[in-house]
Design a protein around this motif. Structure first.
Motif, PDB file in Angstrom:
ATOM      1  N   UNK A 117      23.465  85.987  57.999  1.00  3.78           N
ATOM      2  CA  UNK A 117      22.776  85.114  58.947  1.00  3.78           C
ATOM      3  C   UNK A 117      22.300  83.842  58.256  1.00  3.78           C
ATOM      4  N   UNK A 118      22.050  82.821  59.054  1.00  2.04           N
ATOM      5  CA  UNK A 118      21.540  81.598  58.467  1.00  2.04           C
ATOM      6  C   UNK A 118      20.059  81.779  58.144  1.00  2.04           C
ATOM      7  N   UNK A 119      19.646  81.283  57.005  1.00  4.83           N
ATOM      8  CA  UNK A 119      18.261  81.428  56.599  1.00  4.83           C
ATOM      9  C   UNK A 119      17.597  80.064  56.542  1.00  4.83           C
ATOM     10  N   UNK A 120      16.294  80.089  56.728  1.00 11.64           N
ATOM     11  CA  UNK A 120      15.521  78.862  56.545  1.00 11.64           C
ATOM     12  C   UNK A 120      14.471  79.111  55.486  1.00 11.64           C
ATOM     13  N   UNK A 121      14.425  78.204  54.548  1.00 11.15           N
ATOM     14  CA  UNK A 121      13.493  78.345  53.442  1.00 11.15           C
ATOM     15  C   UNK A 121      12.608  77.109  53.430  1.00 11.15           C
ATOM     16  N   UNK A 123      20.470  69.943  53.757  1.00 13.29           N
ATOM     17  CA  UNK A 123      19.211  69.296  53.426  1.00 13.29           C
ATOM     18  C   UNK A 123      18.723  68.367  54.536  1.00 13.29           C
ATOM     19  N   UNK A 124      19.231  68.555  55.736  1.00 12.68           N
ATOM     20  CA  UNK A 124      18.891  67.609  56.795  1.00 12.68           C
ATOM     21  C   UNK A 124      17.397  67.494  57.041  1.00 12.68           C
ATOM     22  N   UNK A 125      16.720  68.657  56.953  1.00 13.03           N
ATOM     23  CA  UNK A 125      15.295  68.625  57.254  1.00 13.03           C
ATOM     24  C   UNK A 125      14.447  68.573  56.005  1.00 13.03           C
ATOM     25  N   UNK A 177      12.179  71.604  54.403  1.00 12.81           N
ATOM     26  CA  UNK A 177      12.772  72.866  54.803  1.00 12.81           C
ATOM     27  C   UNK A 177      14.262  72.811  54.543  1.00 12.81           C
ATOM     28  N   UNK A 178      14.790  73.890  53.992  1.00 16.20           N
ATOM     29  CA  UNK A 178      16.217  73.964  53.712  1.00 16.20           C
ATOM     30  C   UNK A 178      16.803  75.037  54.600  1.00 16.20           C
ATOM     31  N   UNK A 179      18.033  74.815  55.051  1.00 14.53           N
ATOM     32  CA  UNK A 179      18.689  75.905  55.764  1.00 14.53           C
ATOM     33  C   UNK A 179      20.031  76.158  55.106  1.00 14.53           C
TER      34      UNK A 179
END
Lengths: 469, 868
Positions: A247-251, A282-284, A290-292
């Protein structure tokens, strides 16, 4: 690109060898790898080492030929350039006749080492020998005609059919007994999902878990009066993912994180430079820190960062030295732990080299602060150094070691300069110096009933923690 | 073995798989299992991909040793290449390319061209690499089948991995063929930049490397590309970072000076990633440091404030420490010198001898580099000498000699300290340096003669370098203080000239002897003359080489600090540039030679003046390069200059006699040539100078040469021809005979019919084995040899015929010119000259079947280019 790839055992035997380009010169052949192994084992750059008199300096000339002195890139007489790295005692090497990018080759070698470990569970001679067909299959997919191809564990999965034979991992050495500080890299488990760590095929539900380490390695240099001369933090966030379904994660990191020198506000976390894994979006990052990303299987580094300059050193070292008489020297080493008292240094090891051949006796005595675990200090004559170990070093405490050294000849500057520097190794679990924090780590889309185990840990380790004497 | 065979034929798939694994296991430990070839091959008829992969692994291994067996597998390959499973298709294509059997390549083409257009990206990507493989085996086939064009199409593929492999394959073909197959046009550029964001780390490296070879049309385009490339600096893979740095540095050149703001912003951006590289594994650090070494030479301001990160860590491997030291010296400035000195002093107390030595020498180099800090550096050196550690003292002495050369007459007060440590010196270099200091400052050292005396006791056992210095120092000492050292100098000269069998030492001994005995004042001027002040050698790569190397960042070139053609593909001896010029002993020697040459031209016959050219060069008409071949004392009072020239299709030996002390007018001579490698003999033995040469004047005449095969000495194949021609001249006035030898300048033998058709030239060029190529680099060309037009014109006068010229693909500003020439003997020579715009040098590459004469032809071209 590269012509040959090979893996040599610690004794120089070829474990794996693969030729990617045909040529008369073949590093895959035994004679070549043997010559290469001799060369890196006994690297001697200066062919004309002066045969000095029986001065003390000869003692240091003797250990001239040391393992690990060979630079990672050099030309061999067969005209090929050889690259090599060492991992777990193994030598991973490659050779090329072209003007290739050395960074690419060296990075490729470490990638291969990582992939082998991901697939075999451990990286050791036995594991590679038992899984050599798997390794060849991996090599075929990872490199074609010498060009690196697919080198991501999860992408390789769809092309690789052999299954790993799990080898019992080498018992961990005493230094790494603390499970709280053993890095995620210490999880010895192949990523192929059908095989569990004990080698049996698992049929039931797999544990969905992800290990996250915020690892900081400290490089600090103290002058002999306790001032910090040079200090850097080498940090990284690394993960080892066993998540089902990728799954995609957000850190999320600290919101006040500043990248770039001389631009930080007071109190914020400021790093000099940061670099990111390929897969990180690195869009956000600029706006929300925040990295996704979709975590690749296996071990990977999400980001690296680097901090130089002022930061509170967890331990400060204050040595002092007295020449009581020409043949007697007293050295006192005081170490103060400056981190908060709810943290502690684990597996602390302090080493202090002593001159060779002149120390008649050395006696050590300790003044321990309360709360220290088992501690001992002794002079190890075989290695010419004083070794001081502490299981636990609580924050805010002070430890002192007094060493009385008796020499069998009067102390000269020559002897004096061979003492020290003091080298300290330690780990501090659940503490990081830089204050970089993971605000949260979550699965991006909401999946009902999907709660992976997230193991987030902070570890501070010494990389080069040295005090001059 | 039989058992294995049975298992291979088993119907149970698992048993089969295990059996093949066993076969491969024995294969990898070196057992010969080729007798199972057909049995293993049979297993390939399966849908099971695991089994198939194993069989292919086996096939690749035996394709080299048993090519005829592999032919049996061709059908399988062709069939698998159109399998429904893309993995199998790719596997077949990949494996076929690895099997380097000529007959298979024909079968490879059709499946390959299908695979290049396959719907599955995995197959296309594999096929792209396969084109490079095929090019390695059969380049013609690749061009014939138009695979290169297909590769170009792949650059616009939708899948980034395919693009990356296409770029990699094209770059490889461009590199190995020298053809410009990887031309980047505006549209290609856009595609590459787009793919850069998508593809894997390795793909990014390939794309960045090919971008680095591209030259943007103008500063704005360069800036645009840089903007797209800059995010790559934050990549975790150091290879990507280094390649991005290379692109940015190369393009920064093009942005020019009008853009100083942008450049300053870029330099700021470059520093953090470079420093970050130093926090990776030591292997990567090493590579990064070697590259940074180049970068700080080119753009010192990038890292000027980061010197601290190059301070060595206690646990750095030695190879990293050494490189860091180099960079510290390069970055040291008056701002940070104190910090650096503290650090270097600390290093000088470590245990590793090599590192300590380098640290000590670094302190001295700082002194040489920074005038205002010299005093502090010397104080540290003295402090280190006080430690009396043998190798520290020796290294310090060596480097202090350099400091003296840099700042003459300033720090002599420390000589006393040095003299106290004489007995610790046991290395030749340290001894030689110390002796030089003693000799140079003999007048300030009270007991200089005694000190030298102690060294002289062991004169015969010393290293040649020490002996030479001893000789010079004693002579210096004698000139400064003749009374006390008369005996000593006599003894040294005796030892040097009579007992030594080292020619250098003997020659120098004789020179001094003669100087001292004939003209002590001249000796003073020569021996005690002012020495040129040495320079800071920290920026030691030549600018031209440095520029080449900056373009080679992130390649092996940057590790070795040598241009790629010196170690890649044609790894032959002879680097075009000398890298290391730190040896000051050598400088000393040169300097003496020069001094002597200047003052000794009057008549010291010890010096071989044969190499010196004295004629004036006229442009574009062939002239004979005149060489002094005999002096008056040998030739009966006549000084002889000679050379060869061709005019009107005839070859002449030009003679210039100058009547120094023949005592009368001279006009008539007879000439005879010994047998020589060219078959030259005089057409007429009589040599007449008209008008006669009166004493004190000189005259010129020409002797026509004829080709006489009987006079030719055959040169054994593979050996180089001796260009020397031995000449005997008889002076008809007094019947005195004298001899001399003159080197033939080969260009006079090029005949007027050496012109060739372009196609014939190409044929001939290709037909000659690369091993017969000869290389040379001519640098510091005179102004009339830097443009191709001028060279062409000049060469034409020498019957060196222009064939063609073309720009070098992928190398901006480089152009190659081809020439052909034919000697009067009928030997043909082909030359390729490479020029680079703005670089005052040319590379000469010469090919010929007449290998023995190739060297001569090459040097002829070199001397023509140089204009001597």
């Amino acid at each position: 690109m590269i012509h040959n790839f090979f893996v040599l055992s610690p004794r120089g035997d070829t474990i794996l060898a693969k030729q990617y380009r045909s040529s008369e010169m073949g590093a895959h052949e035994r004679t070549h790898t043997e010559a290469f192994f001799r060369k890196i084992q006994f690297w001697d750059d200066t062919k004309s080492v002066a045969e000095d008199a029986e001065d003390i300096s000869t003692t240091s000339l003797e250990n001239k030929k040391r393992v690990g002195d060979a630079p990672p890139v050099f030309v061999m007489p067969d005209g090929l350039t050889y690259f090599h790295i060492r991992r777990n005692g193994l030598v991973l090497g490659a050779s090329s006749a072209r003007n290739v990018s050395p960074n690419t080759v060296l990075e490729l070698l470490s990638t291969i080492a990582r992939i082998f470990k991901d697939y075999c569970g451990t990286l050791s001679e036995e594991a590679l020998r038992k899984n050599f067909i798997l390794c060849y299959e991996l090599l075929d997919e990872m490199i074609d005609f010498g060009y690196p191809q697919v080198t991501r564990t999860e992408n390789l999965k769809s092309f690789v059919y052999n299954e790993p034979i799990v080898v019992d991992s080498v018992p961990l050495t005493g230094n790494m007994v603390n499970p709280k500080t053993a890095s995620a890299a210490a999880v010895h488990k192949p990523v192929i999902s059908s095989v569990s760590a004990n080698g049996r095929k698992t049929t039931g539900q797999q544990n969905s878990e992800i290990f996250v380490d915020i690892l900081e390695r400290l490089n600090v240099l103290f002058s002999n009066n306790g001032y910090v001369l040079n200090s850097t933090i080498d940090g990284c966030i690394q993960m080892k993912s066993y998540l089902a379904g990728n799954p995609e994660l957000r850190l999320a990191l600290n919101e006040d994180l500043v990248i770039g020198k001389h631009s930080g506000k007071y109190g914020s976390v400021c790093v000099d430079d940061m670099n990111f894994n390929d897969c990180v979006n690195r869009n956000e990052f600029e706006s929300a820190r925040t990295l996704s990303f979709i975590p690749p299987d296996g071990e990977f580094v999400v980001l690296n960062y680097r901090i130089t300059g002022e930061y509170p050193t967890p331990f400060r070292i204050f040595p002092s030295m007295d020449e009581v008489s020409p043949t007697k020297v007293e050295i006192t080493v005081l170490i103060r732990a400056e981190m908060p008292s709810n943290h502690f240094g684990a597996n602390v090891l302090v080493e202090m080299p002593m001159p060779q051949g002149v120390v008649a006796a050395a006696s050590c005595s300790l003044i321990n602060a309360p709360g220290t675990g088992h501690a001992s200090a002794e002079y190890v004559a075989a290695e010419h150094k004083i070794v001081w170990t502490m299981k636990k070093f609580p924050g805010g405490a002070e430890q002192t070691m007094k060493v009385k050294v008796t020499l069998n000849k009067p102390c000269t500057t020559q002897i004096r300069r061979q003492m020290g520097p003091i080298n300290m190794c330690f780990e501090i679990p659940m503490y990081n110096v830089s204050n970089l924090q993971v605000r949260y780590l979550r699965v991006a889309e909401n999946m009902v009933g999907y709660t992976p185990y997230r193991w987030v840990r902070y570890v501070t380790q010494s990389s080069s923690y040295v005090c001059r004497l | 073995m039989h058992e294995l065979r049975m298992e291979l034929h088993s119907t149970d798939r698992a048993v089969k798989v295990d059996a093949v694994k066993k076969v491969i296991a024995s294969m990898t430990v070196g057992k010969d299992v080729s007798m199972l070839f057909t049995d293993v091959l049979n297993c390939v008829q399966t849908g099971n991909i695991e089994l198939k992969k194993l069989v292919y692994l086996y096939l690749i291994n035996y394709s080299k040793t048993q090519p005829e067996l592999t032919l049996l597998a061709v059908n399988t390959f062709v069939k698998d290449a159109s399998d429904s499973n893309p993995l199998i298709r790719a596997l077949a294509v990949r494996t076929m390319g690895c099997i380097r059997v000529d007959r298979i390549t024909e079968y490879l083409c059709d499946p390959l061209s299908r695979a290049l257009r396959d719907e599955d990206p995995y197959v296309r990507k594999t096929a792209a690499v396969c084109v490079a493989k095929l090019y390695d085996i059969a380049p013609d086939l690749v061009e014939e089948r138009g695979f290169i064009e297909i590769l170009h199409d792949l650059i616009s593929d939708s899948n980034p991995s395919v693009v990356a492999n296409g770029v990699a394959a094209l770059s490889e073909i461009a590199e190995s063929s020298g053809k410009d197959v990887m031309r980047i046009t505006a549209s290609v550029l856009q595609k590459l930049l787009a793919a850069l964001n998508e593809c894997t780390e390795w793909g990014q490296v390939f794309i960045l490397d090919s971008l680095a070879k591209y030259t943007p049309a103008d500063g704005r385009e360069a800036e645009g590309i840089i903007e797209r490339v800059t995010p790559r600096l934050q990549h975790a893979n150091s290879a990507v970072v280094m390649s991005a740095v290379k692109v940015i540095l190369s393009y920064m050149e093009l942005m020019g000076s009008q853009n100083s703001d942008a450049i300053r912003a870029l330099t700021r951006k470059l520093a953090p990633p470079l420093v970050t590289l130093l926090n990776s594994e030591p292997e990567i650090q090493y590579v990064a440091l070697r590259n940074i070494n180049l970068i700080v030479q080119k753009r010192p301001n990038i890292l000027e404030n980061e010197i601290k990160v190059f301070f060595c860590k206690y646990n750095d491997p030695i190879y990293v420490k050494m490189e860091k030291l180099e960079i510290i010296i390069k970055l040291v400035s008056e701002k940070n010198i104190d910090q650096v000195l503290l650090e270097l002093k600390e290093y000088a107390t470590e245990v590793d001898v090599d590192f300590v030595r380098k640290a000590v020498s670094a302190i001295g180099r700082c002194a040489v580099k920074l005038e205002r800090a010299a005093e502090r550096c010397i104080a540290v050196l003295l402090e280190l000498i006080q430690t009396k550690v043998n190798y520290v003292v020796q290294e310090a002495v060596i480097v202090i000699k350099d400091v003296f050369r840099r700042y003459p007459n300033r720090y002599e007060s420390i000589i006393a300290t040095l003299c106290d440590n004489l007995d610790t010196l046991d290395e030749p270099l340290a001894k030689a340096s110390m002796i030089w200091i003693i000799g140079e400052y003999a007048e300030r050292i009270d007991n200089a003669d005694e000190l030298l005396e102690t060294f002289l006791e062991t004169f015969e056992e010393e290293d040649p370098a020490v002996q030479l210095q001893l000789l010079t120092a004693t002579v210096k000492c004698f000139l400064k203080n003749p009374e006390d050292t008369q005996d000593m100098v006599q003894r040294v000269l005796d030892m040097a000239t009579e007992e030594s069998d080292n020619p250098d030492l003997r020659d120098r001994g004789f020179i001094y002897w003669r100087l001292l005995s004939t003209d002590p004042d001249a000796a003073k001027i020569v021996v005690l003359g002012d020495k040129p002040v040495i320079e800071d050698d920290t920026f030691k790569l030549e600018p031209a080489l440095l520029n080449i190397l900056i373009g080679q960042i992130a390649t092996l070139s940057s590790i070795y600090h040598k241009p790629p053609d010196s170690f890649v593909v044609r790894r032959r001896a002879g680097l075009p540039t000398e890298e290391d010029d730190e040896d000051d002993e050598e400088d000393d020697d040169d300097e003496y030679d020069e001094e002597v040459r200047d003052s000794g031209a009057g008549g010291v016959d010890l010096l071989d003046m044969g190499g010196m050219s004295v004629n004036d060069h006229k442009q574009f008409t062939p002239t004979a390069p005149m060489t002094r071949v005999a002096g008056p004392e040998k030739a009966g009072g006549i000084e002889v200059f000679s050379g060869f020239v061709q005019e009107g299709g005839k070859i002449f030996m030009e003679l210039e006699f100058s009547n120094v002390s023949a005592g009368q007018d001279i006009s008539t001579f007879a000439i005879q040539l010994n047998k020589n490698a060219f078959g030259l003999s005089p057409a007429n033995q009589q040599v007449i100078f008209q008008p006669p040469i009166s004493p004190g004047s000189s005259g010129t005449t020409r002797v026509e040469m004829a080709m006489n095969p009987a006079m030719q000495v055959p040169t054994p194949n593979g050996q180089n021809v001796n260009p020397q021609i031995q000449v005997a001249i008889k002076n008809m006035h007094n019947n005195g005979v004298f001899y001399f030898a003159v080197n033939l300048n080969f260009e006079c033998l090029f005949s007027a019919d050496g012109e060739m058709e372009k196609t014939a030239f190409i044929e001939a060029w290709k037909s000659i084995d690369d091993r017969h190529e000869l290389y040379a680099t001519v640098s510091d060309l005179p102004a009339d040899s830097t443009s191709i037009e001028d060279v062409q014109q000049k060469f034409a006068a020498y019957n060196i015929f222009f064939i063609a010229r073309r720009p070098v693909p992928n190398a901006e500003g480089q152009e190659v010119v081809y020439f052909s020439m034919k000697s009067v003997h009928g030997m043909t020579f082909f030359a390729e000259l490479t020029f680079k715009r703005g670089v005052n040098a040319a590379k000469v590459c010469l090919k010929t079947e007449a290998t023995s004469y190739g060297g001569l032809a090459k040097s002829a071209l070199e001397s023509l280019l140089r204009g001597d």
